[in-house]
Motif scaffolding. Structure first.
Motif, PDB file in Angstrom:
ATOM      1  N   GLY A  78       0.832  -1.205   0.000  1.00 39.28           N
ATOM      2  CA  GLY A  78       0.000   0.000   0.000  1.00 39.28           C
ATOM      3  C   GLY A  78       0.861   1.248   0.000  1.00 39.28           C
ATOM      4  O   GLY A  78       0.622   2.191  -0.769  1.00 39.28           O
ATOM      5  N   LEU A  79       1.874   1.233   0.821  1.00 43.74           N
ATOM      6  CA  LEU A  79       2.787   2.381   0.898  1.00 43.74           C
ATOM      7  C   LEU A  79       3.485   2.595  -0.449  1.00 43.74           C
ATOM      8  O   LEU A  79       3.565   3.713  -0.963  1.00 43.74           O
ATOM      9  CB  LEU A  79       3.823   2.125   2.000  1.00 43.74           C
ATOM     10  N   THR A 106       2.493   1.614  -3.397  1.00 46.15           N
ATOM     11  CA  THR A 106       1.529   2.074  -4.405  1.00 46.15           C
ATOM     12  C   THR A 106       1.307   3.575  -4.282  1.00 46.15           C
ATOM     13  O   THR A 106       1.261   4.296  -5.284  1.00 46.15           O
ATOM     14  CB  THR A 106       0.188   1.337  -4.235  1.00 46.15           C
ATOM     15  N   LEU A 107       1.203   4.037  -3.045  1.00 49.55           N
ATOM     16  CA  LEU A 107       1.000   5.465  -2.797  1.00 49.55           C
ATOM     17  C   LEU A 107       2.172   6.283  -3.338  1.00 49.55           C
ATOM     18  O   LEU A 107       1.999   7.321  -3.982  1.00 49.55           O
ATOM     19  CB  LEU A 107       0.844   5.677  -1.288  1.00 49.55           C
ATOM     20  N   LEU A 128       2.026   6.284  -7.079  1.00 50.36           N
ATOM     21  CA  LEU A 128       0.948   7.156  -7.524  1.00 50.36           C
ATOM     22  C   LEU A 128       1.424   8.610  -7.510  1.00 50.36           C
ATOM     23  O   LEU A 128       1.182   9.370  -8.456  1.00 50.36           O
ATOM     24  CB  LEU A 128      -0.260   6.971  -6.585  1.00 50.36           C
ATOM     25  N   GLY A 129       2.143   8.955  -6.445  1.00 44.53           N
ATOM     26  CA  GLY A 129       2.690  10.310  -6.352  1.00 44.53           C
ATOM     27  C   GLY A 129       3.693  10.589  -7.451  1.00 44.53           C
ATOM     28  O   GLY A 129       3.635  11.621  -8.128  1.00 44.53           O
ATOM     29  N   VAL A 167      -7.410  10.451  -2.535  1.00 36.36           N
ATOM     30  CA  VAL A 167      -6.379   9.412  -2.448  1.00 36.36           C
ATOM     31  C   VAL A 167      -5.974   9.205  -0.992  1.00 36.36           C
ATOM     32  O   VAL A 167      -5.833   8.067  -0.523  1.00 36.36           O
ATOM     33  CB  VAL A 167      -5.148   9.795  -3.313  1.00 36.36           C
ATOM     34  N   LEU A 168      -5.813  10.293  -0.280  1.00 36.98           N
ATOM     35  CA  LEU A 168      -5.424  10.177   1.134  1.00 36.98           C
ATOM     36  C   LEU A 168      -6.514   9.498   1.951  1.00 36.98           C
ATOM     37  O   LEU A 168      -6.227   8.706   2.850  1.00 36.98           O
ATOM     38  CB  LEU A 168      -5.099  11.555   1.701  1.00 36.98           C
ATOM     39  N   CYS A 206      -8.542   7.211   0.825  1.00 33.92           N
ATOM     40  CA  CYS A 206      -8.409   5.779   0.533  1.00 33.92           C
ATOM     41  C   CYS A 206      -7.246   5.184   1.316  1.00 33.92           C
ATOM     42  O   CYS A 206      -7.322   4.061   1.826  1.00 33.92           O
ATOM     43  CB  CYS A 206      -8.191   5.549  -0.960  1.00 33.92           C
ATOM     44  N   ALA A 207      -6.154   5.946   1.374  1.00 38.74           N
ATOM     45  CA  ALA A 207      -4.980   5.465   2.111  1.00 38.74           C
ATOM     46  C   ALA A 207      -5.348   5.244   3.577  1.00 38.74           C
ATOM     47  O   ALA A 207      -4.961   4.241   4.189  1.00 38.74           O
ATOM     48  CB  ALA A 207      -3.835   6.456   1.977  1.00 38.74           C
ATOM     49  N   TRP A 256      -5.245   1.698   5.575  1.00 35.76           N
ATOM     50  CA  TRP A 256      -4.488   1.580   6.818  1.00 35.76           C
ATOM     51  C   TRP A 256      -5.366   1.034   7.939  1.00 35.76           C
ATOM     52  O   TRP A 256      -4.997   0.075   8.623  1.00 35.76           O
ATOM     53  CB  TRP A 256      -3.923   2.963   7.187  1.00 35.76           C
ATOM     54  N   PHE A 303      -7.781   3.690  -5.096  1.00 34.23           N
ATOM     55  CA  PHE A 303      -6.547   4.199  -5.713  1.00 34.23           C
ATOM     56  C   PHE A 303      -6.633   4.141  -7.236  1.00 34.23           C
ATOM     57  O   PHE A 303      -6.268   5.068  -7.946  1.00 34.23           O
ATOM     58  CB  PHE A 303      -5.330   3.370  -5.289  1.00 34.23           C
TER      59      PHE A 303
END
Lengths: 335, 468
Positions: free
Chosen positions: A199-200, A202-203, A206-207, A240-241, A243-244, A248, A266
């Motif tokens: 997940g981290l 992917t984030l 994405l950035g 997005v945040l 979803c993050a 989590w 995402f």
């Protein structure tokens, strides 16, 4: 005027088909990418059985995306396919290995490990090729006289490698969260642990893709950092945040379903981002939606059936998912 | 040889190679899906355990064949764009929507219900499971309908105009879909699929009976296959003849190539049984002919004439040698299938259908030849269309993608290596699965004589035969 509208309706339908493909086949390709992490025979069996009844339907959306493009934007299809020749062919070959593995691995003892590897390798290469093809499309395709005008390696760049890695990582995240939802026991806990770094990552990807996409083309830059789209520039990252946060919370013990749907978020948001960049192009920077559209007689004929059939397809697809709902029973399977 | 020609040749080899592999699997899965629907229905109707055994047995074989069909089909759907982009741009507005309808009406149906058919009997119950089996079979037939509409349109284009940018613009979809050769091709192909499947089922059953004489389940499937053969083979021969007449009307150069008919013959066209066509000199060598029979078959008159190849410029003629011989292979096999069917009928009447070793051996030998006939027929019709992709309108040499040669070479090598490896392994698994006879149905409580006798069964009897 009506013709103009038809082509935009169709652009929306194709975009929808591709999005459905990405979120559906995304998780079952992800299951393949995570396959080597299963240490026992039974874990591999249940991982595969969690997608065996539905993967074929998921992959059909890829055929609809390609077939739909051929039907209503034949010029775009004729330009994109030769331009992205290498990643497309790689993807097709990878999907062959992966697709047959579903049946073959149950038909042999001696070669079972080979088809296990084919399932993993096919999923990995297919995911990476799709990501690279996406990057190749985003960075632009050169068109002269209704045909692709570049070489067969033009798609390869640091950016397309980045998108390749991003999509692969994202699919792995989808796969892990799907397995959290569908499995029990040790393998479930393991997937829950693996989903966190995925997940981290992917984030982060994405950035990175979001930062580098506007630099690929002046038009994207204008689109994102001027005038009316500024609202989206703020809204999309906030979502997005959110979803993050959901991911989590889910992975920290907030239920087995939340992580999967957060991870899907995402992809939906990333897809919307690309849509904002592209519009009204279908093959940036050369072809607009209107330029690439087939004649109205094609668009209209195909639209009538599509509008009726897509809801029916979604209904029986949902039914098939419903039939195979819940946690996987390790003793079940038809083989 | 210029680079232009080579790119075309490589694209053609690649298409011919991938589609030749692909066509084999649908030819089998169309027939097998219908067979499974019949077996499932027969099981529900009669509760005869042999049908359920057969269903569970052929279901697994279907799953492997269908998987191979799906993955080779995805390749086909993208190959139009990768290797034939000029064709895609120009013919896409006509061909594309029909293929989109194939996806929407057939592929989703098959894929959506396949999982339930394979895995779901216990989850959904017999009725819905039967519906799922039927939907899969129905899907394969819808798929055949659309793809043959596309293919037929490329042979006998209708219902379009041509725009300034070179695109075919659909004008009348009714004419496009129901183009002049479509009904003939569809019937011929679906019957070919049923014949192919009957031959495979018959061949496997015969093999099992040779190894396990009197096996009740294999007897059942041999009997069904033999009925299918004797009914469908004559219909197919008739349908093929009708298709030939249609081709004579719309693609006379193809018929002339099939017949090896270079020059028109005074008084009537002979039927050529054997010859070596020499296209360079426009003549047949070593021809073994039956006078007038060609006229009789094609025009239904003793002295009827058909157009000769010499009436077409040599650059518009299809490659004669290939078409001439592939046609003969297909026809010879068709009559062999009829012969096997009649032999089976006679043996059934005499009561030795299940034990005549020579009949069983012949069934095994002919088991895989349905595929050969399908391929030969496909080669006849597709090579016979050359040098056109859209007959008379768009040349093959004007249809391919502007690709670098190394790209085409590499991908061709990739496909050849992967296909031989993957589909070779699949064929091996299929043969191994068919070598083993189906399970003999155990008598369950529901239909067995134990209950009717009013005697309690022993412990640990299975509730019924549902083993999936």
């Amino acid at each position: 005027m009506f013709g103009l509208e038809l082509s935009f309706i169709w652009a929306g339908i194709i975009a929808f088909a591709v999005l459905v493909y990405v979120i559906l086949d995304g998780f079952d390709l992800g299951v393949g990418i995570l396959f080597p992490l299963a240490k026992t025979e039974q874990d591999r069996d249940v991982m595969m059985n969690s997608v065996a009844p539905i993967w074929d339907g998921n992959e059909t959306w890829l055929v609809l995306g390609g077939g739909g493009l051929f039907a209503v934007f034949p010029l775009a299809y004729a330009v994109v396919m030769p331009a992205l020749y290498v990643p497309i062919i790689l993807m097709l070959l990878a999907l062959i290995f992966r697709g047959v593995a579903f049946e073959y691995r149950w038909r042999t003892k001696r070669w079972k490990r080979l088809w296990d590897f084919a399932f993993f390798g096919g999923s990995l290469v297919a995911a990476f090729s799709q990501g690279m093809a996406l990057g190749g499309l985003v960075q632009g395709i050169e068109v002269v006289n209704r045909g692709y005008a570049g070489g067969w390696w033009d798609w390869l760049s640091p950016f397309s490698l980045l998108t390749g890695l991003a999509v692969t990582t994202g699919y792995a995240l989808l796969g892990a969260t799907w397995l959290v939802m569908k499995l029990e026991g040790d393998i479930h806990d393991k997937m829950r642990r693996i989903a966190q770094p995925l997940g981290l990552a992917t984030l982060v990807f994405l950035g990175l893709v979001s930062i580098f996409t506007p630099l690929q083309d002046e038009v994207y830059f204008q689109r994102w950092f001027s005038g009316g789209s500024l609202a989206f520039v703020v809204v999309v990252p906030v979502l997005v945040l959110l979803c993050a946060a959901g991911l989590w919370k889910g992975l920290r013990g907030g239920g087995d379903h939340l992580p999967f749907f957060s991870a899907l978020g995402f992809f939906v948001l990333g897809f919307i981002g690309i849509g904002i960049s592209f519009y009204p192009m279908i093959v940036p920077p050369s072809l607009t939606i209107v330029e690439a559209a087939a004649p109205d007689s094609s668009l209209g004929f195909a639209l009538v059936g599509t509008v009726i059939l897509i809801p029916i397809i979604l209904a029986y697809t949902a039914y098939a998912y419903w039939v195979f709902r819940g946690k996987i029973d390790p003793s079940e399977g038809y083989h | 040889m210029t680079a232009e020609v080579s790119a075309e040749v490589l694209a053609r080899i690649q298409f011919a190679f991938t589609v030749s592999f692909h066509i084999i699997f649908p030819a089998f899965s169309i027939g097998l899906a219908s067979y499974l629907a019949v077996l499932n229905g027969a099981w529900l109707w009669t509760k005869d355990g042999r049908y359920l055994s057969l269903f569970n047995y052929w279901k697994k074989i279907f799953a492997v064949a269908f998987g191979m069909g799906v993955v080779s089909g995805i390749v086909m759907s993208y190959q139009f764009g990768t290797n034939w982009s000029v064709f895609s741009d120009k013919a896409g507005p006509v061909v594309g929507p029909m293929m989109a309808y194939e996806v929407l009406t057939a592929f989703f149906l098959e894929a959506g219900f396949l999982g339930i058919m394979l895995f779901g009997r216990q989850r959904v119950g017999d009725g819905l499971h039967m519906l799922a089996t039927f939907m899969v079979a129905f899907g394969t037939l819808i798929s055949a309908t659309w793809i043959l509409a596309v293919n037929s349109w490329m042979h006998t284009p209708a219902g379009f105009s041509i725009a300034e940018n070179g695109q075919f613009v659909p004008e009348d979809w009714w004419q496009i879909v129901f183009n002049p050769s479509f009904p003939y091709r569809l019937v011929h192909m679906v019957l070919a699929a049923y014949l192919t499947t009957a031959l495979v089922v018959g061949g496997a059953s015969a093999w099992q009976l040779l190894r396990t004489p009197g096996h009740p389940v294999s007897k059942k499937s041999l009997s069904m296959a033999m009925w299918m053969l004797v009914i469908v083979a004559p219909i197919q021969i008739f349908a093929g003849d009708q298709h030939g007449l249609n081709t004579l009307e719309h693609q006379p150069a193809k018929i002339a190539a099939m017949e090896g008919h270079f020059e028109s013959h005074e008084g009537g066209v002979p039927l050529v049984l054997f010859a070596i066509p020499d296209q360079e000199n426009q003549e047949l060598d070593y021809a073994l002919e039956i006078p007038h029979l060609g006229s009789l078959i094609l025009t239904h008159s003793w002295e009827g004439q058909i157009p000769a190849l010499s009436e077409f410029p040599i650059e518009d003629q299809p490659p004669v040698w290939i078409v001439f011989w592939s046609f003969r292979v297909m026809v010879a096999l068709g009559f062999a299938f009829l012969g096997l069917g009649l032999w089976g009928l006679w043996a059934r009447w005499r009561g030795w259908l299940y034990h005549d070793p020579w009949l069983l051996r012949a069934s095994v030998a002919l088991g895989p030849t349905g595929f050969v006939a399908v391929l030969a027929g496909w080669i006849t019709t597709e090579v016979g269309r050359q040098p056109w992709t859209v007959y008379g309108l768009l040349r093959t040499s004007d249809s391919h993608s502007p690709l670098d040669l190394p790209a085409l070479t590499t991908s061709l090598i990739g496909f050849v290596v992967v296909y031989f490896f993957v589909f070779g392994a699949g064929t091996f698994y299929l043969l191994r699965m068919m070598r083993k006879a189906p399970d003999t149905p155990r008598l369950g409580l529901r239909d067995g004589p134990i209950r009717t006798a009013g005697i309690m069964p022993g412990p640990a009897q299975p509730r019924d035969q549902r083993s999936d």
